[in-house]
Design a protein around this motif. Structure first.
Motif, short mmCIF file in Angstrom:
data_model
loop_
_atom_site.label_atom_id
_atom_site.label_comp_id
_atom_site.label_asym_id
_atom_site.label_seq_id
_atom_site.Cartn_x
_atom_site.Cartn_y
_atom_site.Cartn_z
N PRO A 2 0.84 -1.25 -0.01
CA PRO A 2 -0.01 0.17 -0.07
C PRO A 2 0.73 1.13 -0.10
CG PRO A 2 -0.58 -1.38 1.59
CD PRO A 2 0.58 -2.08 1.03
N HIS A 45 0.43 0.58 5.74
CA HIS A 45 0.56 1.74 5.21
C HIS A 45 1.67 2.50 5.99
CE1 HIS A 45 -3.04 2.19 2.61
NE2 HIS A 45 -3.56 1.35 3.80
N CYS A 70 -1.71 7.44 -0.63
CA CYS A 70 -3.03 7.12 -1.02
C CYS A 70 -4.10 7.92 -0.39
CB CYS A 70 -3.17 5.68 -0.48
SG CYS A 70 -2.96 5.24 1.44
N THR A 144 -9.51 4.85 2.08
CA THR A 144 -8.41 4.18 1.19
C THR A 144 -8.76 2.76 1.03
OG1 THR A 144 -6.76 3.87 2.79
CG2 THR A 144 -6.73 5.92 1.41
N ASP A 145 -8.76 2.18 2.25
CA ASP A 145 -8.91 0.52 2.14
C ASP A 145 -10.37 0.06 1.72
OD1 ASP A 145 -6.41 0.44 3.08
OD2 ASP A 145 -6.77 0.26 5.27
#
Length: 147
Positions: A2, A45, A70, A144-145
């Motif tokens: 990520p 991350h 991200c 983001t996830d």
């Protein structure tokens, strides 16, 4: 792997813990960075956590986040009320932007009630002190996830 979550901090935030603690608290920026890093543990991350008193440097880091981030969390400090240049840089991002403030600008002087940064932000977290950064990390992870 990520991409990183960027946390950018504007002018005078290097003085947290000593500058107007009745407004901003006694937590230092290093403490906030450590709490953000801890919150990201196990997520995969990386954290890119930076502070500058210089508008151009903040803009350079926003440009960097376009490629390597991200999500971007920004406490623009005083630049939020004055910087169209920050707004323009943020509008060039395709990643979520979260605006974060230690205090609640809406309860302070009238000039603090307007933020250019808000025009580019997915959301705003304000008034929760240092905990607001951890809330912003949680929001960034959610945006983001689950995208």
């Amino acid at each position: 792997m990520p991409k990183a979550i960027y946390v950018l901090n504007g002018p005078n935030l290097n003085l947290l813990g000593v500058r107007e603690p009745e407004i901003y608290g006694y937590t230092t920026l290093a403490d906030i960075e450590a709490n953000c890093a801890k919150r990201l543990e196990g997520t995969g991350h990386a954290l890119v956590f930076r502070q500058s008193n210089h508008e151009g440097e903040l803009i350079d880091w926003i440009h960097e986040a376009r490629e390597h981030g991200c999500a971007l969390i920004i406490n623009p400090a005083g630049y939020g009320h004055t910087s169209v240049a920050l707004l323009d840089a943020l509008k060039a991002l395709s990643i979520p932007v979260i605006e974060c403030h230690l205090s609640n600008p809406q309860t302070r002087e009238a000039f603090r009630h307007h933020s250019y940064v808000s025009l580019a932000a997915k959301g705003i977290i304000a008034g929760f002190g240092a905990t607001g950064y951890e809330l912003a990390i949680q929001a960034a992870l959610s945006l983001t996830d689950n995208a």
